[in-house]
Design an enzyme around this catalytic site. Structure first.
Site, mmCIF file in Angstrom:
data_model
loop_
_atom_site.group_PDB
_atom_site.id
_atom_site.type_symbol
_atom_site.label_atom_id
_atom_site.label_comp_id
_atom_site.label_asym_id
_atom_site.label_seq_id
_atom_site.Cartn_x
_atom_site.Cartn_y
_atom_site.Cartn_z
ATOM 1 N N LYS A 1 0.899 -1.346 0.193
ATOM 2 C CA LYS A 1 0.388 0.067 -0.028
ATOM 3 C C LYS A 1 0.934 1.260 0.216
ATOM 4 C CE LYS A 1 -3.801 -2.014 2.361
ATOM 5 N NZ LYS A 1 -4.694 -2.007 4.167
ATOM 6 N N GLY B 1 9.903 -2.673 10.832
ATOM 7 C CA GLY B 1 9.094 -1.858 11.474
ATOM 8 C C GLY B 1 10.043 -0.735 11.298
HETATM 9 P P1 AMP Z 1 3.956 -4.052 2.979
HETATM 10 O O1 AMP Z 1 3.725 -5.320 3.766
HETATM 11 O O2 AMP Z 1 3.676 -3.094 2.450
HETATM 12 O O3 AMP Z 1 6.061 -4.228 2.386
HETATM 13 O O4 AMP Z 1 3.584 -5.494 1.979
HETATM 14 C C1 AMP Z 1 3.981 -6.562 1.380
HETATM 15 C C2 AMP Z 1 3.146 -7.436 0.075
HETATM 16 O O5 AMP Z 1 2.791 -6.939 -0.827
HETATM 17 C C3 AMP Z 1 3.603 -9.114 0.391
HETATM 18 O O6 AMP Z 1 2.930 -9.636 1.507
HETATM 19 C C4 AMP Z 1 3.000 -8.672 -1.361
HETATM 20 O O7 AMP Z 1 2.440 -10.310 -2.151
HETATM 21 C C5 AMP Z 1 2.070 -7.390 -1.490
HETATM 22 N N1 AMP Z 1 2.027 -7.208 -2.698
HETATM 23 C C6 AMP Z 1 2.762 -6.799 -3.304
HETATM 24 N N2 AMP Z 1 2.554 -6.594 -4.577
HETATM 25 C C7 AMP Z 1 1.062 -6.247 -4.939
HETATM 26 C C8 AMP Z 1 0.174 -6.429 -5.755
HETATM 27 N N3 AMP Z 1 0.393 -6.067 -6.742
HETATM 28 N N4 AMP Z 1 -0.718 -7.166 -4.857
HETATM 29 C C9 AMP Z 1 -1.234 -7.114 -4.296
HETATM 30 N N5 AMP Z 1 -0.449 -7.006 -2.993
HETATM 31 C C10 AMP Z 1 1.227 -6.872 -3.528
#
Ligand code: AMP
Length: 397
Positions: free
Chosen positions: A201, A377
């Site tokens: 996100k 984090g």
């Molecule tokens: P974060 O904790 O924000 O770094 O998010 C990591 C997560 O983002 C991982 O579990 C990925 O599977 C997910 N992610 C990455 N790209 C996508 C995408 N295009 N659609 C959905 N989830 C995603």
């Protein structure tokens, strides 16, 4: 530049040294399934033993929510640490952490001996940075050493509160390494400085994007957050992850990049799936052209090639967040391409903790990176330019 006193700046001979470690290791049926964190803590512990300190170790494990939970006891850690150190690590089994057992064990210590306290989160005050538990921990020692980067972004008794009641609070080797790499990369990078941001996100990386736009030469965006940028620019994103509320913010960031002369790179193509699963049918489409029933799951091959090219000439690269749903092999290609490119560049490569670290290790590129942060984090907050309470609490040089 952060300049904290470390274990190299103090003389602990004959002193009681309380060391906050990160022994939050995964356990299944009382067995440690990944001992990386124990191994990573050894250099600081060995140094303090060799210098003749009385070494009192403490850590949290999991989330016992302020009460003793036998399955989250640190007892198995004491057993494994004894083996790794080649000397006994006496476990002070105490439901209140600093109880009669702990006090007696510490009172009986000789120089160079090691005691491990029970899970600090058995105490409800721990995560509230309460005064009483902080004082109890401080009462056990003459000197405090913080070597737990993973909790450095939290102000708890065992990493922040305790420092108010001891005269000397320094960082251990693990913390020092994190401060040196992350701090140097962000505040004093060798250029060109490229940051790669991915993950789910935009909303969780807002402050990172803002802060890095003031520092980097190139900012690469991938992962789920790219679709909010794409939508903001008038593209069709189908069922992809989208935060409509952040479209305006995305446009603002594009403007800020222009103003600052930062090369902000967005995906030019996307690997889509017709279902959020590894069994999905897939196709590659140009960015902004995702059909209504399809979902962007990874960066496409053209994007992967562009991003790999962009890190080739970099001197410093910081990476946080996967390029796609790397947990599913079908959609791990973009993340792997970036990991491979980083493994081949001469740049200093720094991987934020959490998912990016997991991805790099899972794909087999871990040993090719300059530094993989031990804190998800905490490393994110470092990249946001925030002061980490656990780092700030250590004495300056
Ligand atoms: P974060 O904790 O924000 O770094 O998010 C990591 C997560 O983002 C991982 O579990 C990925 O599977 C997910 N992610 C990455 N790209 C996508 C995408 N295009 N659609 C959905 N989830 C995603």
């Amino acid at each position: 530049m952060l300049n904290k006193k470390s274990v190299d700046d103090i003389n602990v001979k004959g002193l009681k040294v309380l060391v906050r470690c990160d022994f939050n290791v995964p356990m299944v049926d009382g067995k440690i399934t990944d001992e990386n964190r124990l191994v990573a803590a050894l250099p600081t512990i060995k140094k303090l033993i060799a210098d003749g300190g009385k070494v009192i170790l403490c850590s949290h494990m999991g989330k016992p929510k302020g009460e003793p939970k036998p399955e989250l006891s640190l007892a198995p850690v004491a057993v494994r640490l004894s083996e790794l150190l080649g000397q006994e690590v006496k476990f002070a089994a105490d439901a209140t952490v600093v109880g009669e057992n702990a006090k007696a064990a510490v009172a009986a210590m000789n120089d160079g001996e090691v005691v491990l306290l029970e899970n600090t989160r058995y105490r409800a005050e721990e995560t509230k940075n309460g005064e009483a538990f902080s004082k109890e921990l401080a009462s056990l020692c003459d000197v405090f050493v913080n070597d737990a980067f993973g909790t450095a972004h939290r102000a708890h008794c065992s990493n922040v509160g305790v420092t108010e009641y001891v005269d000397t609070a320094v960082v251990g080797y693990l913390m020092q390494k994190e401060i040196d790499f992350l701090g140097n990369a962000v505040n004093n990078p060798e250029r060109p400085f490229v940051a790669i941001l991915g993950g789910a996100k935009v909303s969780s990386k807002i402050s990172v994007i803002e802060n890095l736009l003031d520092k980097v030469d190139t900012l690469i965006i991938g992962g789920g957050m790219a679709y909010t940028f794409s939508k903001a620019l008038g593209g069709e994103v189908g069922k992809s992850l989208l935060e409509e509320d952040y479209c305006e913010y995305a446009l603002k960031m594009l403007d800020k990049a222009k103003e600052k002369g930062v090369n902000l790179m967005l995906p030019v193509d996307t690997l889509c799936g017709d279902d959020f699963s590894n069994d999905a049918n897939t196709m590659v489409v140009d960015c902004g052209c995702i059909p209504a029933d399809w979902e962007g799951m990874d960066i496409g091959p053209k994007t992967a090639a562009l991003y790999a090219e962009a890190v080739k000439t970099a001197k410093t690269v910081v990476w946080n967040g996967p390029m796609g749903c790397f947990e599913m092999p079908k959609f791990a290609g973009g993340t792997e391409a970036v990991a491979k490119a980083l493994s081949e560049t001469d740049a200093v490569t720094i991987i934020g903790g959490g998912d990016s670290a997991a991805a790099v290790n899972q794909l087999g590129y871990g040993d090719k990176m300059t530094h993989i942060s031990t804190g998800g984090g905490a490393s994110l907050e470092f990249l946001e330019g925030k002061e980490l309470p656990g780092v700030a609490a250590a004495n300056d040089k």
